[in-house]
Design a protein around this motif. Structure first.
Motif, PDB file in Angstrom:
ATOM      1  N   ARG A   1       0.671  -1.356   0.031  1.00 31.80           N
ATOM      2  CA  ARG A   1      -0.065  -0.085   0.011  1.00 31.80           C
ATOM      3  C   ARG A   1       0.921   1.264  -0.002  1.00 31.80           C
ATOM      4  NH1 ARG A   1      -5.706   0.562   1.787  1.00 31.80           N
ATOM      5  NH2 ARG A   1      -4.928   2.337   3.022  1.00 31.80           N
ATOM      6  N   PRO A   2       1.723   1.242   0.744  1.00 33.34           N
ATOM      7  CA  PRO A   2       2.819   2.812   0.680  1.00 33.34           C
ATOM      8  C   PRO A   2       3.325   2.915  -0.736  1.00 33.34           C
ATOM      9  CG  PRO A   2       3.290   1.230   2.756  1.00 33.34           C
ATOM     10  CD  PRO A   2       2.446   0.276   1.827  1.00 33.34           C
ATOM     11  N   PHE A   3       3.517   2.074  -1.350  1.00 31.87           N
ATOM     12  CA  PHE A   3       4.005   2.397  -2.691  1.00 31.87           C
ATOM     13  C   PHE A   3       2.910   2.473  -3.637  1.00 31.87           C
ATOM     14  CE2 PHE A   3       6.896  -0.559  -0.407  1.00 31.87           C
ATOM     15  CZ  PHE A   3       7.820   0.172  -0.318  1.00 31.87           C
TER      16      PHE A   3
ATOM     17  N   SER B   1       2.986  17.591   6.221  1.00 33.86           N
ATOM     18  CA  SER B   1       2.008  16.553   7.247  1.00 33.86           C
ATOM     19  C   SER B   1       0.638  17.198   7.647  1.00 33.86           C
ATOM     20  CB  SER B   1       2.899  16.438   8.520  1.00 33.86           C
ATOM     21  OG  SER B   1       3.332  17.551   9.189  1.00 33.86           O
ATOM     22  N   ASN B   2       0.594  18.458   7.782  1.00 37.26           N
ATOM     23  CA  ASN B   2      -0.954  18.943   8.074  1.00 37.26           C
ATOM     24  C   ASN B   2      -1.633  18.841   6.771  1.00 37.26           C
ATOM     25  OD1 ASN B   2      -1.547  20.657  10.357  1.00 37.26           O
ATOM     26  ND2 ASN B   2       0.432  21.798  10.127  1.00 37.26           N
ATOM     27  N   TYR B   3      -1.151  18.962   5.736  1.00 30.96           N
ATOM     28  CA  TYR B   3      -1.888  18.666   4.332  1.00 30.96           C
ATOM     29  C   TYR B   3      -2.340  17.177   4.261  1.00 30.96           C
ATOM     30  CZ  TYR B   3      -3.307  18.465  -0.539  1.00 30.96           C
ATOM     31  OH  TYR B   3      -3.944  18.498  -1.495  1.00 30.96           O
ATOM     32  N   MET B   4      -1.378  16.399   4.670  1.00 28.67           N
ATOM     33  CA  MET B   4      -1.473  15.088   4.625  1.00 28.67           C
ATOM     34  C   MET B   4      -2.684  14.368   5.549  1.00 28.67           C
ATOM     35  SD  MET B   4       0.942  12.046   5.916  1.00 28.67           S
ATOM     36  CE  MET B   4       0.952  12.540   7.618  1.00 28.67           C
ATOM     37  N   ILE B   5      -2.597  14.869   6.778  1.00 31.98           N
ATOM     38  CA  ILE B   5      -3.599  14.385   7.811  1.00 31.98           C
ATOM     39  C   ILE B   5      -5.105  15.305   7.506  1.00 31.98           C
ATOM     40  CG2 ILE B   5      -4.396  14.598  10.151  1.00 31.98           C
ATOM     41  CD1 ILE B   5      -1.649  14.064  10.739  1.00 31.98           C
ATOM     42  N   ASP B   6      -5.090  16.322   6.922  1.00 32.41           N
ATOM     43  CA  ASP B   6      -6.370  16.962   6.759  1.00 32.41           C
ATOM     44  C   ASP B   6      -7.042  16.444   5.344  1.00 32.41           C
ATOM     45  OD1 ASP B   6      -6.058  18.480   8.956  1.00 32.41           O
ATOM     46  OD2 ASP B   6      -5.166  20.228   7.700  1.00 32.41           O
ATOM     47  N   ALA B   7      -6.261  16.280   4.310  1.00 31.13           N
ATOM     48  CA  ALA B   7      -6.639  15.558   3.174  1.00 31.13           C
ATOM     49  C   ALA B   7      -6.764  14.460   2.834  1.00 31.13           C
ATOM     50  CB  ALA B   7      -5.899  16.300   1.899  1.00 31.13           C
ATOM     51  N   TYR B   8      -5.735  13.484   3.613  1.00 29.11           N
ATOM     52  CA  TYR B   8      -5.762  12.057   3.389  1.00 29.11           C
ATOM     53  C   TYR B   8      -5.369  11.259   4.644  1.00 29.11           C
ATOM     54  CZ  TYR B   8      -5.316  13.525  -1.493  1.00 29.11           C
ATOM     55  OH  TYR B   8      -5.320  14.233  -2.600  1.00 29.11           O
ATOM     56  N   ARG B   9      -6.185  11.539   5.484  1.00 26.82           N
ATOM     57  CA  ARG B   9      -5.897  11.110   6.945  1.00 26.82           C
ATOM     58  C   ARG B   9      -5.992   9.517   6.955  1.00 26.82           C
ATOM     59  NH1 ARG B   9      -9.181   9.737  11.195  1.00 26.82           N
ATOM     60  NH2 ARG B   9     -11.230  10.460   9.851  1.00 26.82           N
ATOM     61  N   ASP B  10      -6.956   8.929   6.166  1.00 31.05           N
ATOM     62  CA  ASP B  10      -7.068   7.398   5.982  1.00 31.05           C
ATOM     63  C   ASP B  10      -5.718   6.897   5.274  1.00 31.05           C
ATOM     64  OD1 ASP B  10      -7.857   8.958   3.747  1.00 31.05           O
ATOM     65  OD2 ASP B  10      -8.940   7.092   2.973  1.00 31.05           O
ATOM     66  N   LEU B  11      -4.878   7.814   4.727  1.00 32.85           N
ATOM     67  CA  LEU B  11      -3.666   7.183   4.410  1.00 32.85           C
ATOM     68  C   LEU B  11      -2.470   7.619   4.841  1.00 32.85           C
ATOM     69  CD1 LEU B  11      -4.706   7.556   0.239  1.00 32.85           C
ATOM     70  CD2 LEU B  11      -5.072   5.689   1.578  1.00 32.85           C
ATOM     71  N   SER B  12      -2.687   8.058   6.103  1.00 32.78           N
ATOM     72  CA  SER B  12      -1.422   9.056   6.381  1.00 32.78           C
ATOM     73  C   SER B  12      -0.260   8.078   6.739  1.00 32.78           C
ATOM     74  CB  SER B  12      -1.880   9.886   7.931  1.00 32.78           C
ATOM     75  OG  SER B  12      -2.380   8.774   8.844  1.00 32.78           O
TER      76      SER B  12
END
Length: 559
Positions: free
Chosen positions: A332-334, A472-483
């Motif tokens: 999944r990470p890839f 990291s802000n953008y990651m958690i706000d936009a794609y929290r389920d993929l963080s």
């Protein structure tokens, strides 16, 4: 179009876009994604002066849901995990940097061999990261953190006993196994413990640990190496590693919680927003019923579980949290790199940090010889510059992040877009990285004071910290389920870069000169942090919509 972000015309509601402030909705009559004023008003809100803020995600009625725990309890858990990062990653990684020449002379090896002590450790972290990610998805995060603390303790003990290069290398590799969980999945704990409006200052604190505290290690390690010897670095460190392991085992708990998807209104698509409307509508239709009964009816909830006692919370293992296939989760990470925005997040989180490590690789090579002739103690003092730079950047975002989120959401009629956090962080981060990289190499070329080098290193660290906080802000706000997967991808790239650079970076500096080398690094930093961010700011919402509609992970049977 909100502040230059292109609207999407495919979905009524794009995951990541959230109604954050219904104080604006109530005063201006704004409606978003078919949520009525009455329904939004009956979603769960923050308390006190933040009572107008909708909680994103919505806490369930389960007292064991981390979002229902007291803020003090959540902050204590966050502090234990952050300490784990500082001790097992922040201290462990650069602990030998200032003493490179001392270790090379004592063990009769080359500077490159000493770089391998960190390089091989980082290789282990990068290779093991996807497996730790998969295990955390299936068995929860707590077993991974406990194992990491124990590996860190064992590895540090081995380093304490090292009398040869090979034993020291073995200890560093075992320490690397202790680094994996803290470097890869600890940031996702913030998404587990905090609602959207609470995350900014915690991310600033964590990224200060991520980009600032670890550099302060050299300030302390330099004098210890000079006055007591490099082995004392591990004699002292083992005490703190043991303390952190005790805190993790006896005072922490599992933060992974599987709540009904209807509560995750930040990652919900339009099909789930219909259910969110029903949550609020149930309150409107039955205003006289207790809130818990209304929510239970709206969500078809079962009996609320009992609150766990202390012994239950500190169990090392709380059972499977997912039945997904572990080998598929390793991939999944890839697979998430098929999302263009994720590629930018990974580059923004990894490239600046890689440049910091490159400076550490070259510091003793440049300033430990003529004309500077600095010993390990004074080389360590050079790290005061990046520590201060990282601290100032973190302090700025600590005070600005959450208020800025609320302010710009109100300007957008209460609606929050994850892209709102990009412009300020990218502007500061790219400017500092460019000044620092270009300045560092050219300051050495012109034989300026070592203090100038420390200041330029400070700019690099301030830029790196700014970009890490922003991404990291953008990651958690936009794609929290993929963080978790995104952080694993960033960590693997970063650590493989570290390992690769350990082979040739010192020789490259010697042959091309530090001015040429750091000019190249500065150009790369400017491109990845600033130039690449512009299209992702403009098209970010449409990419989020496309990602939700495409369902690539499901098509690949990875979700």
């Amino acid at each position: 179009m909100a502040f230059g972000i292109l609207e999407d015309n495919k979905l009524a509601h794009v995951p990541g876009t959230s109604l954050l402030d219904d104080g604006v909705l109530n005063s201006e009559g704004v409606n978003i994604s078919n949520i009525s004023e009455e329904s939004a008003a009956h979603l769960k809100h923050a308390t006190g002066k933040n009572s107008h803020i909708i909680l994103i995600p919505q806490p369930s009625d389960d007292p064991n849901d981390p979002l229902n725990w007291s803020l003090l309890r959540r902050d204590c858990l966050f502090a234990i995990h952050s300490l784990g990062y500082v001790i097992n990653v922040g201290v462990c990684g650069p602990i030998l940097s200032a003493g490179t020449l001392v270790i090379a002379n004592e063990l009769n090896v080359t500077i490159t061999d000493v770089a391998f002590l960190t390089g091989y450790q980082l290789l282990v972290i990068g290779a093991a990261g996807p497996f730790v990610s998969a295990l955390s998805r299936v068995f929860g995060k707590r077993p991974q953190f406990i194992a990491a603390s124990l590996f860190g303790l064992i590895g540090t003990i081995i380093c304490c006993t090292a009398n040869t290069y090979n034993v020291l290398l073995a200890g560093r590799i075992v320490q690397g196994l202790g680094n994996v969980a803290y470097e890869s999945i600890v940031i996702s704990v913030i998404g587990d413990l905090y609602c959207l409006h609470e995350r900014g200052l915690r991310l600033a604190v964590f990224n200060f640990c991520f980009g600032g505290v670890n550099l302060f290690t050299s300030v302390i390690a330099g004098p210890i190496t000079t006055r007591l010897g490099w082995r004392w670095l591990f004699y002292i460190d083992v005490i703190f590693v043991a303390i952190q392991a005790i805190l993790m085992i006896f005072f922490s708990t599992e933060t992974t919680y599987v709540r009904d998807a209807k509560f995750d209104i930040d990652v919900a698509g339009e099909e789930l927003y219909d259910d969110i409307e029903k949550i609020g509508a149930a309150h409107v239709e039955n205003p006289d019923k207790p809130e818990s009964e209304q929510t239970e009816k709206a969500l078809d909830a079962t009996t609320i579980p009992q609150k766990k006692n202390y012994l239950q919370t500190i169990k090392p293992y709380h059972g499977r949290v997912s039945n997904e296939n572990i080998l598929r989760l390793v991939v999944r990470p890839f697979a998430v790199l098929s999302n263009p925005s994720v590629i930018w997040i990974v580059l923004a989180m990894s490239i600046p940090l890689a440049w910091i490590v490159n400076i550490n690789y070259a510091m003793a090579q440049l300033y430990g010889v003529e004309p500077y002739n600095m010993d390990a103690e004074h080389l360590g003092y050079l790290a005061a510059g990046p520590f201060i730079g990282g601290f100032l950047a973190s302090l700025f975002f600590f005070f600005v992040n959450d208020p800025m989120t609320l302010w710009i959401s109100r300007k957008n009629r209460g609606v929050f877009e994850p892209e709102f956090k990009l412009p300020l962080g990218v502007a500061i981060g790219s400017a500092c990285l460019t000044i620092g990289c270009f300045g560092y190499g050219n300051a050495y070329r012109d034989k300026l004071s070592a203090i100038v080098a420390a200041v330029m290193f400070g700019f690099v660290c301030a830029g790196s910290t700014s970009m890490a906080i922003t991404a990291s802000n953008y990651m958690i706000d936009a794609y929290r389920d993929l963080s978790v997967e995104i952080v694993i991808a960033a960590m693997s790239l970063k650590n493989f870069l570290f390992y690769g650079f350990s082979y040739f970076f010192n020789n490259w500096v010697a042959s091309a000169g530090p001015d040429v080398v750091f000019d190249v690094l500065g150009g790369i930093a400017l491109f990845t942090s600033l130039i690449l961010s512009i299209p992702f700011y403009i098209y970010g919402k449409r990419i989020r919509s496309w990602w939700h509609r495409a369902q690539l992970l499901k098509r690949l049977k990875l979700a």
